[in-house]
Design a protein around this motif. Structure first.
Motif, PDB file in Angstrom:
ATOM      1  N   HIS A  22       0.858  -1.184   0.000  1.00 41.69           N
ATOM      2  CA  HIS A  22       0.000   0.000   0.000  1.00 41.69           C
ATOM      3  C   HIS A  22       0.892   1.230   0.000  1.00 41.69           C
ATOM      4  O   HIS A  22       1.482   1.569   1.019  1.00 41.69           O
ATOM      5  N   TRP A  23       1.008   1.864  -1.144  1.00 38.94           N
ATOM      6  CA  TRP A  23       1.858   3.043  -1.254  1.00 38.94           C
ATOM      7  C   TRP A  23       1.066   4.169  -1.873  1.00 38.94           C
ATOM      8  O   TRP A  23       0.122   3.968  -2.619  1.00 38.94           O
ATOM      9  N   SER A  24       1.486   5.358  -1.559  1.00 42.13           N
ATOM     10  CA  SER A  24       0.821   6.539  -2.071  1.00 42.13           C
ATOM     11  C   SER A  24       1.385   6.886  -3.445  1.00 42.13           C
ATOM     12  O   SER A  24       2.578   6.741  -3.691  1.00 42.13           O
ATOM     13  N   ALA A  25       0.525   7.352  -4.328  1.00 43.15           N
ATOM     14  CA  ALA A  25       0.982   7.789  -5.642  1.00 43.15           C
ATOM     15  C   ALA A  25       1.842   9.038  -5.526  1.00 43.15           C
ATOM     16  O   ALA A  25       2.653   9.336  -6.391  1.00 43.15           O
ATOM     17  N   ALA A  26       1.679   9.791  -4.435  1.00 38.51           N
ATOM     18  CA  ALA A  26       2.491  10.987  -4.189  1.00 38.51           C
ATOM     19  C   ALA A  26       3.700  10.578  -3.358  1.00 38.51           C
ATOM     20  O   ALA A  26       3.704  10.678  -2.139  1.00 38.51           O
ATOM     21  N   LEU A  27       4.721  10.079  -4.026  1.00 40.41           N
ATOM     22  CA  LEU A  27       5.920   9.643  -3.318  1.00 40.41           C
ATOM     23  C   LEU A  27       6.706  10.815  -2.763  1.00 40.41           C
ATOM     24  O   LEU A  27       7.375  10.698  -1.742  1.00 40.41           O
ATOM     25  N   GLN A  28       6.616  11.957  -3.432  1.00 43.82           N
ATOM     26  CA  GLN A  28       7.338  13.135  -2.976  1.00 43.82           C
ATOM     27  C   GLN A  28       6.628  14.380  -3.494  1.00 43.82           C
ATOM     28  O   GLN A  28       6.136  14.396  -4.615  1.00 43.82           O
ATOM     29  N   THR A  29       6.568  15.399  -2.676  1.00 41.19           N
ATOM     30  CA  THR A  29       5.969  16.665  -3.065  1.00 41.19           C
ATOM     31  C   THR A  29       7.030  17.745  -3.021  1.00 41.19           C
ATOM     32  O   THR A  29       7.727  17.885  -2.013  1.00 41.19           O
ATOM     33  N   LEU A  30       7.172  18.477  -4.107  1.00 35.52           N
ATOM     34  CA  LEU A  30       8.115  19.588  -4.159  1.00 35.52           C
ATOM     35  C   LEU A  30       7.336  20.863  -3.868  1.00 35.52           C
ATOM     36  O   LEU A  30       6.467  21.242  -4.638  1.00 35.52           O
ATOM     37  N   VAL A  58      11.883  29.976 -11.787  1.00 33.85           N
ATOM     38  CA  VAL A  58      12.337  28.654 -12.179  1.00 33.85           C
ATOM     39  C   VAL A  58      13.055  28.106 -10.951  1.00 33.85           C
ATOM     40  O   VAL A  58      13.856  28.808 -10.327  1.00 33.85           O
ATOM     41  N   ARG A  59      12.755  26.871 -10.598  1.00 36.57           N
ATOM     42  CA  ARG A  59      13.391  26.282  -9.412  1.00 36.57           C
ATOM     43  C   ARG A  59      14.123  25.010  -9.787  1.00 36.57           C
ATOM     44  O   ARG A  59      13.669  24.240 -10.630  1.00 36.57           O
ATOM     45  N   LEU A  60      15.250  24.816  -9.137  1.00 37.44           N
ATOM     46  CA  LEU A  60      16.068  23.626  -9.316  1.00 37.44           C
ATOM     47  C   LEU A  60      15.974  22.817  -8.032  1.00 37.44           C
ATOM     48  O   LEU A  60      16.137  23.371  -6.931  1.00 37.44           O
ATOM     49  N   TRP A  61      15.687  21.516  -8.162  1.00 31.89           N
ATOM     50  CA  TRP A  61      15.461  20.640  -7.022  1.00 31.89           C
ATOM     51  C   TRP A  61      16.399  19.442  -7.048  1.00 31.89           C
ATOM     52  O   TRP A  61      16.796  18.988  -8.118  1.00 31.89           O
ATOM     53  N   ASP A  62      16.690  18.904  -5.886  1.00 29.52           N
ATOM     54  CA  ASP A  62      17.369  17.625  -5.773  1.00 29.52           C
ATOM     55  C   ASP A  62      16.296  16.553  -5.944  1.00 29.52           C
ATOM     56  O   ASP A  62      15.332  16.517  -5.176  1.00 29.52           O
ATOM     57  N   ALA A  63      16.434  15.682  -6.931  1.00 29.84           N
ATOM     58  CA  ALA A  63      15.391  14.701  -7.240  1.00 29.84           C
ATOM     59  C   ALA A  63      15.246  13.651  -6.140  1.00 29.84           C
ATOM     60  O   ALA A  63      14.153  13.143  -5.915  1.00 29.84           O
ATOM     61  N   ALA A  64      16.316  13.323  -5.450  1.00 26.40           N
ATOM     62  CA  ALA A  64      16.250  12.278  -4.427  1.00 26.40           C
ATOM     63  C   ALA A  64      15.598  12.764  -3.142  1.00 26.40           C
ATOM     64  O   ALA A  64      14.819  12.041  -2.522  1.00 26.40           O
ATOM     65  N   THR A  65      15.894  14.000  -2.755  1.00 24.30           N
ATOM     66  CA  THR A  65      15.416  14.490  -1.461  1.00 24.30           C
ATOM     67  C   THR A  65      14.267  15.484  -1.564  1.00 24.30           C
ATOM     68  O   THR A  65      13.564  15.715  -0.595  1.00 24.30           O
ATOM     69  N   GLY A  66      14.099  16.107  -2.734  1.00 22.80           N
ATOM     70  CA  GLY A  66      13.080  17.140  -2.895  1.00 22.80           C
ATOM     71  C   GLY A  66      13.512  18.494  -2.373  1.00 22.80           C
ATOM     72  O   GLY A  66      12.736  19.434  -2.336  1.00 22.80           O
ATOM     73  N   THR A  67      14.755  18.623  -1.996  1.00 17.75           N
ATOM     74  CA  THR A  67      15.289  19.880  -1.484  1.00 17.75           C
ATOM     75  C   THR A  67      15.433  20.894  -2.616  1.00 17.75           C
ATOM     76  O   THR A  67      15.937  20.563  -3.694  1.00 17.75           O
ATOM     77  N   ALA A  68      14.990  22.123  -2.359  1.00 19.40           N
ATOM     78  CA  ALA A  68      15.166  23.200  -3.340  1.00 19.40           C
ATOM     79  C   ALA A  68      16.635  23.607  -3.339  1.00 19.40           C
ATOM     80  O   ALA A  68      17.193  23.951  -2.299  1.00 19.40           O
ATOM     81  N   LEU A  69      17.275  23.552  -4.495  1.00 22.06           N
ATOM     82  CA  LEU A  69      18.691  23.886  -4.616  1.00 22.06           C
ATOM     83  C   LEU A  69      18.907  25.340  -5.015  1.00 22.06           C
ATOM     84  O   LEU A  69      19.864  25.970  -4.581  1.00 22.06           O
ATOM     85  N   GLN A  70      18.017  25.852  -5.876  1.00 17.87           N
ATOM     86  CA  GLN A  70      18.192  27.213  -6.371  1.00 17.87           C
ATOM     87  C   GLN A  70      16.863  27.731  -6.919  1.00 17.87           C
ATOM     88  O   GLN A  70      16.066  26.974  -7.457  1.00 17.87           O
ATOM     89  N   THR A  71      16.644  29.026  -6.766  1.00 16.13           N
ATOM     90  CA  THR A  71      15.470  29.684  -7.338  1.00 16.13           C
ATOM     91  C   THR A  71      15.938  30.807  -8.240  1.00 16.13           C
ATOM     92  O   THR A  71      16.717  31.663  -7.814  1.00 16.13           O
ATOM     93  N   LEU A  72      15.513  30.787  -9.487  1.00 18.04           N
ATOM     94  CA  LEU A  72      15.862  31.832 -10.439  1.00 18.04           C
ATOM     95  C   LEU A  72      14.688  32.803 -10.505  1.00 18.04           C
ATOM     96  O   LEU A  72      13.588  32.437 -10.934  1.00 18.04           O
TER      97      LEU A  72
END
Length: 86
Positions: A22-30, A58-72
């Motif tokens: 039983h897993w959620s379709a929303a594995l990660q939310t940015l 425009v935002r750059l994210w870490d795909a594994a953690t969902g952490t925001a890396l940079q905002t343009l």
């Protein structure tokens, strides 16, 4: 999903991915944009995600953690596209 379409899996696929029962379709939310996100793209190595939004950023994210890396910021209107270049 796997159980629903199991009968359609070709016989040459020997190893199926293991997923929780039983897993959620929303594995990660940015979270970070303040308006509609119109598109996202993965980097060629799959380690980063870029998103563009009607909030004029425009935002750059870490795909594994969902952490925001940079905002343009600084665009005068919504951003029409964003992509990675190999």
């Amino acid at each position: 999903v796997q159980r629903q379409f199991e009968e359609y899996i070709p016989p040459w696929i020997e190893r199926k991915p293991r997923v929780q029962a039983h897993w959620s379709a929303a594995l990660q939310t940015l979270e970070g944009h303040s308006d509609w996100v119109r598109s996202m793209a993965f980097s060629t190595d799959g380690k980063q995600v870029v998103s563009r939004s009607d909030d004029k950023t425009v935002r750059l994210w870490d795909a594994a953690t969902g952490t925001a890396l940079q905002t343009l910021e600084g665009h005068s209107d919504w951003v029409s596209s964003a992509a990675f270049s190999p």
